[in-house]
Design a protein around this motif. Structure first.
Motif, PDB file in Angstrom:
ATOM      1  N   VAL A 224      42.075  23.650  65.893  1.00  0.00           N
ATOM      2  CA  VAL A 224      40.769  24.203  65.515  1.00  0.00           C
ATOM      3  C   VAL A 224      39.725  23.694  66.505  1.00  0.00           C
ATOM      4  O   VAL A 224      39.541  22.489  66.672  1.00  0.00           O
ATOM      5  CB  VAL A 224      40.403  23.805  64.076  1.00  0.00           C
ATOM      6  N   VAL A 225      39.041  24.625  67.149  1.00  0.00           N
ATOM      7  CA  VAL A 225      38.064  24.241  68.174  1.00  0.00           C
ATOM      8  C   VAL A 225      36.630  24.418  67.712  1.00  0.00           C
ATOM      9  O   VAL A 225      35.708  23.892  68.334  1.00  0.00           O
ATOM     10  CB  VAL A 225      38.292  25.054  69.465  1.00  0.00           C
ATOM     11  N   ASP A 226      36.409  25.161  66.625  1.00  0.00           N
ATOM     12  CA  ASP A 226      35.026  25.357  66.179  1.00  0.00           C
ATOM     13  C   ASP A 226      35.022  25.822  64.730  1.00  0.00           C
ATOM     14  O   ASP A 226      35.873  26.614  64.319  1.00  0.00           O
ATOM     15  CB  ASP A 226      34.313  26.397  67.054  1.00  0.00           C
ATOM     16  N   VAL A 227      34.102  25.292  63.966  1.00  0.00           N
ATOM     17  CA  VAL A 227      33.843  25.737  62.599  1.00  0.00           C
ATOM     18  C   VAL A 227      32.343  25.916  62.449  1.00  0.00           C
ATOM     19  O   VAL A 227      31.578  24.983  62.697  1.00  0.00           O
ATOM     20  CB  VAL A 227      34.367  24.724  61.556  1.00  0.00           C
ATOM     21  N   ARG A 228      31.937  27.104  62.063  1.00  0.00           N
ATOM     22  CA  ARG A 228      30.513  27.389  61.924  1.00  0.00           C
ATOM     23  C   ARG A 228      30.274  28.215  60.668  1.00  0.00           C
ATOM     24  O   ARG A 228      31.207  28.728  60.073  1.00  0.00           O
ATOM     25  CB  ARG A 228      29.996  28.143  63.159  1.00  0.00           C
ATOM     26  N   ARG A 229      29.021  28.330  60.270  1.00  0.00           N
ATOM     27  CA  ARG A 229      28.640  29.142  59.127  1.00  0.00           C
ATOM     28  C   ARG A 229      27.885  30.379  59.615  1.00  0.00           C
ATOM     29  O   ARG A 229      26.987  30.268  60.457  1.00  0.00           O
ATOM     30  CB  ARG A 229      27.762  28.348  58.164  1.00  0.00           C
ATOM     31  N   GLU A 230      28.259  31.523  59.073  1.00  0.00           N
ATOM     32  CA  GLU A 230      27.576  32.764  59.384  1.00  0.00           C
ATOM     33  C   GLU A 230      27.122  33.419  58.085  1.00  0.00           C
ATOM     34  O   GLU A 230      27.794  33.334  57.060  1.00  0.00           O
ATOM     35  CB  GLU A 230      28.487  33.719  60.158  1.00  0.00           C
ATOM     36  N   ARG A 231      25.970  34.087  58.174  1.00  0.00           N
ATOM     37  CA  ARG A 231      25.382  34.723  57.002  1.00  0.00           C
ATOM     38  C   ARG A 231      26.023  36.083  56.762  1.00  0.00           C
ATOM     39  O   ARG A 231      25.846  37.011  57.541  1.00  0.00           O
ATOM     40  CB  ARG A 231      23.876  34.880  57.217  1.00  0.00           C
ATOM     41  N   PHE A 232      26.794  36.184  55.649  1.00  0.00           N
ATOM     42  CA  PHE A 232      27.387  37.461  55.255  1.00  0.00           C
ATOM     43  C   PHE A 232      26.621  38.119  54.119  1.00  0.00           C
ATOM     44  O   PHE A 232      26.913  39.246  53.751  1.00  0.00           O
ATOM     45  CB  PHE A 232      28.845  37.261  54.833  1.00  0.00           C
ATOM     46  N   ALA A 233      25.658  37.408  53.547  1.00  0.00           N
ATOM     47  CA  ALA A 233      24.814  37.949  52.469  1.00  0.00           C
ATOM     48  C   ALA A 233      25.643  38.456  51.297  1.00  0.00           C
ATOM     49  O   ALA A 233      25.376  39.520  50.756  1.00  0.00           O
ATOM     50  CB  ALA A 233      23.908  39.058  52.998  1.00  0.00           C
ATOM     51  N   ASN A 234      26.648  37.698  50.894  1.00  0.00           N
ATOM     52  CA  ASN A 234      27.476  38.081  49.757  1.00  0.00           C
ATOM     53  C   ASN A 234      27.442  37.013  48.669  1.00  0.00           C
ATOM     54  O   ASN A 234      28.415  36.814  47.941  1.00  0.00           O
ATOM     55  CB  ASN A 234      28.921  38.345  50.193  1.00  0.00           C
ATOM     56  N   GLY A 235      26.325  36.300  48.568  1.00  0.00           N
ATOM     57  CA  GLY A 235      26.184  35.265  47.548  1.00  0.00           C
ATOM     58  C   GLY A 235      25.714  35.836  46.224  1.00  0.00           C
ATOM     59  O   GLY A 235      25.641  37.045  46.021  1.00  0.00           O
ATOM     60  N   GLY A 236      25.370  34.933  45.311  1.00  0.00           N
ATOM     61  CA  GLY A 236      24.871  35.332  44.011  1.00  0.00           C
ATOM     62  C   GLY A 236      25.907  35.331  42.917  1.00  0.00           C
ATOM     63  O   GLY A 236      25.570  35.529  41.756  1.00  0.00           O
ATOM     64  N   ILE A 237      27.172  35.125  43.238  1.00  0.00           N
ATOM     65  CA  ILE A 237      28.223  35.037  42.229  1.00  0.00           C
ATOM     66  C   ILE A 237      28.596  33.566  42.049  1.00  0.00           C
ATOM     67  O   ILE A 237      28.964  32.896  43.016  1.00  0.00           O
ATOM     68  CB  ILE A 237      29.457  35.864  42.636  1.00  0.00           C
ATOM     69  N   ILE A 238      28.470  33.070  40.833  1.00  0.00           N
ATOM     70  CA  ILE A 238      28.734  31.666  40.504  1.00  0.00           C
ATOM     71  C   ILE A 238      27.905  30.786  41.439  1.00  0.00           C
ATOM     72  O   ILE A 238      26.680  30.838  41.399  1.00  0.00           O
ATOM     73  CB  ILE A 238      30.246  31.355  40.546  1.00  0.00           C
ATOM     74  N   ASP A 239      28.557  29.993  42.323  1.00  0.00           N
ATOM     75  CA  ASP A 239      27.804  29.109  43.210  1.00  0.00           C
ATOM     76  C   ASP A 239      27.900  29.534  44.677  1.00  0.00           C
ATOM     77  O   ASP A 239      27.614  28.728  45.569  1.00  0.00           O
ATOM     78  CB  ASP A 239      28.273  27.662  43.055  1.00  0.00           C
ATOM     79  N   ALA A 240      28.294  30.771  44.944  1.00  0.00           N
ATOM     80  CA  ALA A 240      28.354  31.250  46.330  1.00  0.00           C
ATOM     81  C   ALA A 240      26.944  31.468  46.856  1.00  0.00           C
ATOM     82  O   ALA A 240      26.080  32.021  46.159  1.00  0.00           O
ATOM     83  CB  ALA A 240      29.158  32.549  46.406  1.00  0.00           C
ATOM     84  N   ASP A 241      26.705  31.040  48.109  1.00  0.00           N
ATOM     85  CA  ASP A 241      25.369  31.149  48.697  1.00  0.00           C
ATOM     86  C   ASP A 241      25.273  32.206  49.788  1.00  0.00           C
ATOM     87  O   ASP A 241      24.210  32.361  50.406  1.00  0.00           O
ATOM     88  CB  ASP A 241      24.928  29.795  49.263  1.00  0.00           C
TER      89      ASP A 241
END
Length: 490
Positions: A224-241
């Protein structure tokens, strides 16, 4: 007498009101806002203007070839039966991702689907990997992919993995493969759930925690060379952001490094950054290991058992001392005092038996299911079919048959508190700390119905003319509360 009956009827009505109130509890909205502040076009599970099409939902780009993914899963090949959001994307095919998770140095994932192919270039299993792998089953879920070559299509999961037990609590992964051989990717839907006997299916309790666990497991892989966060705008269910973890893999040859090099972080990150990221996920993994792992016999466990036995012996000795004369041991006096004490009262004995039986019942059913799972892991429907009648009918039989004497209010309280303790202990045994509010309200209504059954049982044997109408009404209420989560959902 009439006032007592009126109080019980009032509690039953209160339970029914709370049951109806569960329908008014708003479900978690799926609508989220993207990074620019605009509302996404993903609505709730049902569209007000008819079924949705691909033009009505938001797709996100994955991979380097321009594939577009609907960042959710669905029960059917339809946007209207949305279930949970995708929360990880790995740039690699599912077989390779599976190899990375299974053959890591502390892998604990179990396979829930036999349809996979070995990634030949990845690390092979070693003696250091202590992870029992067994086939199991999981419900099919689908997601939608729009590709430049084949257009839009619905795909089923390539495989499923889980860390834990089917009839207990677990972290469950569904892997969806896409892309071309030279540019493949894997979308992962990760969640924590537990088996709910009232619903006869799993109840999801967390999305963010399992996402962090998988991140941690992948961060420790040298490929694994990289781990990042990208905004998919699929939050709002339980604790998904709405922020999805995107994992970039290096060439497969990186995973064949010598064992001493497996401890070194990838060069694209500093050792401190990678260690900090793994440490952030360690509490979730530690909680999962203690909650989901099979019970083991340790020195601490043996010590606890011995301590309990010591307390029991001390208690028995103290009880005997209370009934023993100072000048010596007279067992005849002890027996005589016990004969005339409350412990010899059949009503008291039945009350204790009802409390203990109702408190132990959920734990016994859970333990039996876990035991059957270890013997026949690939037949959960058979196990559920065998144990559900016990779970559904045993509380009714106990509540109707055991109450004798005393006042109806006391039996209502014994049944209410006893079964309530059992349900809480059942959650504690699989370390479930958070449940939806509608489930709490439903369980409260169940306790009220069981208390009403105990009152009916007491009156049925105390009255010269048994009231069959009251018994039928109480049983119908119980059946209604059992059918509610099965057919109408909670």
């Amino acid at each position: 007498m009439a006032s007592r009956l009126g109080a019980v009827e009032g509690l039953v009505v209160l339970g029914l009101v709370l049951l109806v109130a569960t329908t008014a509890v708003p479900t978690a909205s799926v609508v989220d806002f993207d990074a620019r502040g605009g509302g996404s076009t993903v609505a709730a599970a049902s569209a007000p203007n008819g079924p949705k099409s691909v033009d009505d939902v938001r797709l996100v780009a994955v991979g380097e070839r321009g594939d577009r993914l609907w960042p959710f899963t669905s029960r059917d090949r339809s946007f209207d039966s949305l279930t949970l959001p995708v929360n990880l994307v790995v740039e690699g095919n599912p077989a390779r991702v599976r190899s990375l998770l299974l053959y890591s140095r502390d892998a604990t994932w179990d396979e829930t689907n036999e349809s996979w192919q070995q990634a030949s270039a990845e690390q092979a299993p070693t003696d250091e990997v202590d992870a029992p792998w067994g086939a199991a089953t999981g419900a099919d879920r689908f997601t939608f992919v729009d590709t430049a070559d084949s257009g839009g299509l619905w795909i089923a999961e390539s495989m499923q993995l889980h860390d834990g037990t089917y009839f207990g609590s677990r972290i469950h992964l569904r892997l969806y493969g896409g892309g071309a051989p030279d540019d493949s990717w894997t979308a992962i839907q990760a969640h924590r759930d537990y088996w709910d006997w009232f619903r006869l299916r799993h109840t999801v309790t967390s999305l963010a925690g399992p996402q962090h666990v998988v991140e941690r497991d992948l961060l420790r892989q040298p490929t694994v060379v990289d781990v990042r966060r990208e905004r998919f705008a699929n939050g709002g269910i339980i604790d998904a952001d709405g922020w999805v973890s995107v994992v970039e893999l290096g060439p497969p040859q990186l995973s064949t490094l010598p064992k001493e090099d497996l401890r070194r972080p990838a060069t694209v990150e500093s050792a401190t950054d990678r260690g900090d990221a793994a440490a952030r996920a360690d509490p979730e993994r530690d909680a999962a290991a203690s909650a989901l792992g099979p019970p083991t016999t340790t020195a601490a466990g043996v010590g606890n058992a011995l301590s309990i036995l010591a307390v029991v012996f001390v208690g028995v000795g103290g009880l005997a001392a209370l009934f023993t004369r100072r000048d010596g041991m007279d067992m005849g006096v002890v027996v005589e005092r016990l004969r005339w004490s409350r412990l010899a009262d059949y009503r008291f004995q039945r009350g204790v038996a009802l409390f203990v039986a109702l408190a132990a019942l959920p734990l016994l059913v859970r333990s039996a299911a876990l035991g059957f799972e270890s013997v026949v892991p690939n037949h959960p429907k058979v196990v559920a079919g065998l144990l559900y009648p016990v779970f559904a009918a045993a509380p009714v039989v106990l509540a109707v048959r055991l109450p004798r004497g005393y006042r109806p209010e006391l039996w209502f309280g014994v049944a209410f508190v006893g079964y309530g303790v059992g349900l809480v202990a059942d959650f504690a045994s699989i370390q479930v700390a958070v449940v939806p509010v509608e489930i709490v309200l439903h369980r409260f209504a169940v306790l009220v119905a069981l208390g009403a059954l105990a009152v009916v049982g007491q009156r049925r044997f105390e009255s010269s003319s048994p009231r069959r109408t009251a018994l039928s009404a109480a049983v119908c209420l119980w059946v209604l509360l059992l059918a509610w989560p099965l057919f109408l959902g909670v």
